[in-house]
Write an enzyme that holds these catalytic residues in place. Structure first.
Site, PDB file in Angstrom:
ATOM      1  N   GLU A 275       0.954  -1.127  -0.014  1.00  0.00           N
ATOM      2  CA  GLU A 275      -0.014   0.086  -0.020  1.00  0.00           C
ATOM      3  C   GLU A 275       0.826   1.372  -0.141  1.00  0.00           C
ATOM      4  OE1 GLU A 275      -3.730   0.275   2.446  1.00  0.00           O
ATOM      5  OE2 GLU A 275      -2.450   1.252   3.600  1.00  0.00           O
ATOM      6  N   CYS A 347       4.677  34.880   5.403  1.00  0.00           N
ATOM      7  CA  CYS A 347       5.071  36.015   6.645  1.00  0.00           C
ATOM      8  C   CYS A 347       5.265  35.125   7.882  1.00  0.00           C
ATOM      9  CB  CYS A 347       3.858  36.982   6.671  1.00  0.00           C
ATOM     10  SG  CYS A 347       4.687  38.475   7.038  1.00  0.00           S
ATOM     11  N   TYR A 383       2.810  13.745  -0.741  1.00  0.00           N
ATOM     12  CA  TYR A 383       2.510  14.776   0.269  1.00  0.00           C
ATOM     13  C   TYR A 383       3.181  16.228  -0.105  1.00  0.00           C
ATOM     14  CZ  TYR A 383       2.234  10.123   2.289  1.00  0.00           C
ATOM     15  OH  TYR A 383       1.930   8.819   2.577  1.00  0.00           O
TER      16      TYR A 383
HETATM   17  N1  LLP Z   1      -1.006   3.151   4.395  1.00  0.00           N
HETATM   18  C1  LLP Z   1      -1.221   3.686   5.466  1.00  0.00           C
HETATM   19  C2  LLP Z   1      -2.350   2.926   6.466  1.00  0.00           C
HETATM   20  C3  LLP Z   1      -0.831   4.927   5.645  1.00  0.00           C
HETATM   21  O1  LLP Z   1      -1.113   5.751   6.990  1.00  0.00           O
HETATM   22  C4  LLP Z   1       0.394   5.660   5.077  1.00  0.00           C
HETATM   23  C5  LLP Z   1       0.680   6.896   5.262  1.00  0.00           C
HETATM   24  C6  LLP Z   1       0.369   4.813   3.842  1.00  0.00           C
HETATM   25  C7  LLP Z   1      -0.366   3.535   3.672  1.00  0.00           C
HETATM   26  C8  LLP Z   1       1.663   5.486   2.739  1.00  0.00           C
HETATM   27  O2  LLP Z   1       2.562   5.555   3.161  1.00  0.00           O
HETATM   28  P1  LLP Z   1       3.937   6.019   2.262  1.00  0.00           P
HETATM   29  O3  LLP Z   1       4.107   4.795   1.238  1.00  0.00           O
HETATM   30  O4  LLP Z   1       3.662   7.042   1.447  1.00  0.00           O
HETATM   31  O5  LLP Z   1       5.160   6.380   3.255  1.00  0.00           O
HETATM   32  N2  LLP Z   1       3.079  13.322   5.176  1.00  0.00           N
HETATM   33  C9  LLP Z   1       4.191  12.574   5.450  1.00  0.00           C
HETATM   34  C10 LLP Z   1       3.907  10.967   5.446  1.00  0.00           C
HETATM   35  C11 LLP Z   1       2.537  10.622   6.321  1.00  0.00           C
HETATM   36  C12 LLP Z   1       2.320   9.124   5.953  1.00  0.00           C
HETATM   37  C13 LLP Z   1       0.650   8.832   6.495  1.00  0.00           C
HETATM   38  N3  LLP Z   1       0.520   7.513   6.341  1.00  0.00           N
HETATM   39  C14 LLP Z   1       5.413  12.794   4.484  1.00  0.00           C
HETATM   40  O6  LLP Z   1       5.326  14.053   3.972  1.00  0.00           O
HETATM   41  O7  LLP Z   1       6.560  12.277   4.671  1.00  0.00           O
END
Ligand code: LLP
Length: 430
Positions: A275, A347, A383
């Site tokens: 995922e 700002c 993100y």
């Molecule tokens: N599955 C679940 C249940 C999740 O909570 C997340 C991310 C993912 C998959 C995907 O994770 P990824 O493969 O993208 O790392 N805003 C933060 C990341 C927050 C992730 C939240 N959940 C950033 O900019 O690094």
């Protein structure tokens, strides 16, 4: 010279800026397609759309047989718009191996009213993060297929804010509660068919084998009704260009080994899902900005650009590192590079792209630039746009997809009227 570029996705940067303006998120379709292909060993690739939920990106995922996860009613709405459903797709054109998996799975630790309505109306399977959700599902959507998001008791992430396991994490069902959840499931009349573990974003191999072991243990607790396991997301990407790329084959092998152990224990086949959000989209996108001021202050050199943390919040929020390049607007030769701080227009003093966790401002060696040149923040696809805001009443940036040698607009730059659209002045103040 290092960090001096002229093109994005084969198109001249100056032309992109002229055609679409700045700041603009520019995605390259072929990069996303390459990442999808790398994950095809998994039975199901489920895109965590929270990373980048633009409709065009979702449509591209769908075209390649990638299904999606939705964490809110809004994300369900997006997925429905591009034709995903809660049922398994039988699209023979799918290449992502997801033919027998539901197109949308709702993942959360709670249901709000909007999500309840969507789940009931569209019969969506749910990945529950709290035992409460099982009982609640029984009241509004009995018969739903459910996976349990398990907190294995530990977590890992690129920042404390992206670690999603352990006893201080709000996510998931504590690993010792599985039997209780099965009991609740029976009582509520929902079908608990799977286990899911996402312990954090930016995980590494040391942690991965521990997670796989935890999954095997959880599967034993769950027993014969288990049909699907999900490895969650968290696959890292090399934000620093000197970082090495994760070995996706080794990542799959570890999970496949766990899956096979579970199959042996249970005596039937188990579907293996992954995922990812970041892995599929991060590297596909460059945030194109323009330098609007070059100044020295207290001995430091600054480039100030026309996007700030309202457009890309990761450096301000996590101290996240993004590679930065310069493109001249006039094709002139550039000989020198300087230690430079890069900031935005907001700002607020934290509006700096060159900073570490905790807000420590750093410098980056960047080519000499003048006002009007372009500054590119790389790997902004995950993100980036998805976390952008209207802070300082700045417009959401445009988004462009480069495919077949041309750029197609996939989100218009927001208008000021659009920002104000839902605001009202009470008559006594008008
Ligand atoms: N599955 C679940 C249940 C999740 O909570 C997340 C991310 C993912 C998959 C995907 O994770 P990824 O493969 O993208 O790392 N805003 C933060 C990341 C927050 C992730 C939240 N959940 C950033 O900019 O690094």
């Amino acid at each position: 010279m290092k960090n001096l570029i002229t093109h994005i996705g084969g198109l001249p940067i100056e032309q992109l800026a002229r055609d679409f303006g700045t700041p603009t998120f520019i995605y390259e379709r072929d990069v996303i397609e390459k990442r999808i292909a790398e994950l095809k060993a998994f039975d199901v690739v489920r895109f965590a759309q929270k990373a980048c939920s633009n409709l065009a990106i979702l449509a591209l995922m769908k075209k390649h047989g990638v299904v999606v996860d939705a964490v809110s009613a809004g994300e369900i709405h997006r997925a429905l718009k591009v034709g995903f459903t809660g049922q398994a797709s039988s699209d023979p054109g799918s290449t992502g191996g997801a033919r027998h998996a539901p197109g949308i799975v709702f993942t959360a630790d709670l249901f709000d009213e909007d999500a309840r309505d969507m789940i009931r109306t569209h019969k969506l399977p749910v990945n529950v993060g709290s035992p409460d959700m099982i009982t609640q599902l029984g009241t509004f959507a009995p018969g739903t297929d459910v996976t349990l998001r398990i907190n294995p008791g530990f977590g890992h992430g690129h920042s404390r804010k992206t670690n999603t396991g352990g006893s201080y994490s709000k996510h998931g069902i504590w690993h010792t509660e599985i039997e209780e959840c099965l009991r609740l499931g029976k009582e509520a009349g929902v079908n608990i068919i799977g286990l899911h573990m996402h312990i954090g974003s930016g995980s590494d191999f040391q942690h991965l084998s521990t997670v796989c072991d935890a999954m095997v243990k959880a599967a034993k607790r769950m027993g014969p009704q288990l049909k699907v396991i999900s490895a969650g997301g968290g696959l890292p990407i090399p934000y620093h260009k000197e970082q090495s790329r994760i070995d996706v084959g080794a990542y799959f092998s570890l999970w496949d080994k766990a899956r096979k152990m579970i199959e042996r224990d249970l005596g039937h086949s188990i579907s293996l899902e992954v995922e990812p959000g970041r892995y599929l989209v991060a590297e596909s996108c460059s945030l194109l900005t323009q330098i609007r001021s070059v100044k020295s202050s207290g001995g430091n050199r600054f480039y100030l650009v026309d996007a700030g943390f309202e457009t890309l919040v990761r450096p301000s929020m996590y101290g996240a590192y993004h590679e930065i390049s310069i493109a001249t607007h006039d094709g002139r030769a550039v000989g020198n590079a300087f230690d430079t701080i890069v900031g935005g227009p907001l700002c607020e003093s934290g509006d700096v792209f060159t900073q570490e966790e905790g807000g420590v401002v750093t410098t980056r060696k960047l080519p000499e630039a003048v006002v009007g040149d372009f500054l590119i923040l790389h790997d902004a696809g995950a993100y980036g746009s998805a976390m952008s805001s209207n802070y300082n009443t700045r417009r959401l940036a445009a988004e462009v997809l480069i495919q077949q040698g041309r750029g197609d607009i996939i989100r218009e730059r927001q208008t000021f009227e659009h920002i104000l659209h839902f605001e009202r002045i009470p008559s006594n103040l008008a």
